[in-house]
Design an enzyme around this catalytic site. Structure first.
Site, PDB file in Angstrom:
ATOM      1  N   LYS A 233      34.389  40.643  47.686  1.00  0.00           N
ATOM      2  CA  LYS A 233      34.068  42.047  47.418  1.00  0.00           C
ATOM      3  C   LYS A 233      32.663  42.179  46.856  1.00  0.00           C
ATOM      4  CE  LYS A 233      34.416  41.524  42.777  1.00  0.00           C
ATOM      5  NZ  LYS A 233      33.295  41.722  41.819  1.00  0.00           N
TER       6      LYS A 233
ATOM      7  N   VAL B 110      31.329  30.464  44.711  1.00  0.00           N
ATOM      8  CA  VAL B 110      32.110  30.192  43.506  1.00  0.00           C
ATOM      9  C   VAL B 110      31.336  30.708  42.294  1.00  0.00           C
ATOM     10  CG1 VAL B 110      33.141  28.386  42.081  1.00  0.00           C
ATOM     11  CG2 VAL B 110      33.156  28.174  44.584  1.00  0.00           C
TER      12      VAL B 110
ATOM     13  N   GLY C  68      30.359  33.580  41.735  1.00  0.00           N
ATOM     14  CA  GLY C  68      29.245  34.319  42.325  1.00  0.00           C
ATOM     15  C   GLY C  68      29.330  35.816  42.194  1.00  0.00           C
ATOM     16  N   GLY C  69      30.335  36.334  41.482  1.00  0.00           N
ATOM     17  CA  GLY C  69      30.447  37.770  41.309  1.00  0.00           C
ATOM     18  C   GLY C  69      31.047  38.487  42.495  1.00  0.00           C
ATOM     19  N   MET C  70      31.729  37.754  43.383  1.00  0.00           N
ATOM     20  CA  MET C  70      32.315  38.368  44.578  1.00  0.00           C
ATOM     21  C   MET C  70      33.829  38.219  44.650  1.00  0.00           C
ATOM     22  SD  MET C  70      29.674  37.728  47.716  1.00  0.00           S
ATOM     23  CE  MET C  70      30.759  38.745  48.736  1.00  0.00           C
ATOM     24  N   GLY C  71      34.448  37.741  43.588  1.00  0.00           N
ATOM     25  CA  GLY C  71      35.902  37.672  43.555  1.00  0.00           C
ATOM     26  C   GLY C  71      36.513  36.638  44.470  1.00  0.00           C
TER      27      GLY C  71
ATOM     28  N   GLY D 299      37.783  33.596  43.771  1.00  0.00           N
ATOM     29  CA  GLY D 299      39.027  33.076  43.217  1.00  0.00           C
ATOM     30  C   GLY D 299      40.149  34.095  43.291  1.00  0.00           C
TER      31      GLY D 299
ATOM     32  N   ALA E 161      40.403  36.368  45.611  1.00  0.00           N
ATOM     33  CA  ALA E 161      40.823  36.382  47.017  1.00  0.00           C
ATOM     34  C   ALA E 161      41.777  35.235  47.312  1.00  0.00           C
ATOM     35  CB  ALA E 161      39.597  36.305  47.927  1.00  0.00           C
TER      36      ALA E 161
ATOM     37  N   ASP F 243      40.512  41.452  39.497  1.00  0.00           N
ATOM     38  CA  ASP F 243      40.093  41.659  40.885  1.00  0.00           C
ATOM     39  C   ASP F 243      41.165  41.313  41.909  1.00  0.00           C
ATOM     40  OD1 ASP F 243      37.610  42.509  40.045  1.00  0.00           O
ATOM     41  OD2 ASP F 243      36.638  40.563  40.319  1.00  0.00           O
TER      42      ASP F 243
END
Length: 326
Positions: free
Chosen positions: A26, A119, A121-124, A126, A128, A160
């Site tokens: 995300k 990882v 990285g601010g994109m969720g 884990g 997911a 998240d």
């Protein structure tokens, strides 16, 4: 054709022995952060966008009890996986363990995670993985939980995780787990650039609190989503969105990783409408005018040595993939 029915003498279809599920990373198109609360959390108001960079989890029934995890990676962002826990602390393993209490006969299960989302990285990424594990084990164990029931379990795993189940576009309040789907039908095109190292989300929040103390800034309470963000998302107008997208965590992320400021400037120089730290960072999300502009920006960033990937959103949340034949 009517749906198949099973008499009391017939057994329901057997659960599969192995399934694959993919779940998206995300972008926080907007992220406002309230003051530190007494419970140690911050209230947030976020606009989440699921994008076409997917984690994949293959869940396989095992003869031995318990949950095991292996991890590898593939894809353009070359995600390193060396520091990911493989034991019970892995978020996907925790998701499977949480679901097991709802299963009549939970088996042992092996979760193989293919990482594509950066990882830390601010994109969720884990989150997911956890969402994918919930959907996968629901299929393996025939728990037949609704999406709402799975979302209830997901909320106990992390802020998240419910959005990774839902996908699409949503407003997240509370700590990000109180979701309201938002209208955003027109694809938006982005280029993601991964960093060589991750950022700890708690560390970024601590840096934000320190910055606010130093600068004597008072965070808003209650924290709310800017209506201009939602209007731009509904219209699908990338230029309108570029003018209003924002992230309260960005200044804190830049303090911890100052090199990201130069990267943001490079992306805009090479044609992005805007660039922003995604969530707690350090992944940078650049908004492009359209698909062609995103492809050109990806190539230009790669030519300068960056790990860049063009994606689009919104996309659906965690979903079973077709069985591999042969």
């Amino acid at each position: 054709m009517s749906a198949a029915k099973f008499s009391s003498a017939q057994a329901p279809p057997a659960a599969p022995a192995s399934v694959r599920v993919r779940a998206p990373g995300k972008i926080n198109v907007s992220l406002r952060v309230g003051p530190l609360r007494a419970d140690g959390y911050h209230g947030v108001a976020s606009v989440y966008l699921a994008v076409s960079l997917f984690e994949e989890v293959q869940a396989t029934v095992t003869e031995s009890p318990g949950i095991t995890v292996t991890v590898d990676s593939d894809g353009a962002l070359q995600v390193p996986v060396g520091g990911i826990p493989l034991g019970p602390d892995n978020l996907a393993a925790r998701a499977a363990q949480a679901l097991a209490s709802f299963a009549e006969k939970p088996t042992g299960v092996h979760l193989h995670i293919t990482k594509r989302v950066p990882v830390a990285g601010g994109m969720g990424g884990g989150s997911a993985d956890a969402a994918a594990a919930l959907v996968a084990c629901d299929a393996l164990w025939n728990t037949h939980l609704s999406r709402e029931e799975l979302a209830g379990i997901a909320a106990g795993l992390g802020a998240d995780v419910p959005f990774s189940l839902l996908g699409g576009t949503a407003v997240g309040l509370g700590i990000g787990d109180r979701l309201t789907p938002a209208i955003s039908k027109t694809p938006l095109h982005w280029v993601l650039v991964a960093s060589d190292s991750g950022l700890s989300t708690p560390a970024v929040y601590r840096a934000l609190d320190a910055l606010r103390t130093e600068e004597q800034l008072q965070a808003e309470e209650p924290v709310e989503v800017d209506s201009a963000i939602l209007a731009a998302m509904r219209s699908g107008n990338a230029r309108d969105l570029a003018a209003v997208m924002s992230n309260d965590l960005q200044a804190a992320a830049l303090r911890l990783a100052p090199e990201l400021a130069d990267l943001r400037s490079a992306g805009v120089r090479l044609g992005a409408l805007a660039g922003m730290v995604s969530g707690s960072g350090p992944t940078i999300a650049f908004l492009a005018e359209d698909s062609g502009a995103a492809t050109a920006l990806e190539a230009a960033l790669r030519a300068e040595g960056h790990r860049a990937l063009a994606v689009e959103g919104p996309v659906s949340g965690a979903r079973l993939l077709p069985a591999v034949v042969g």
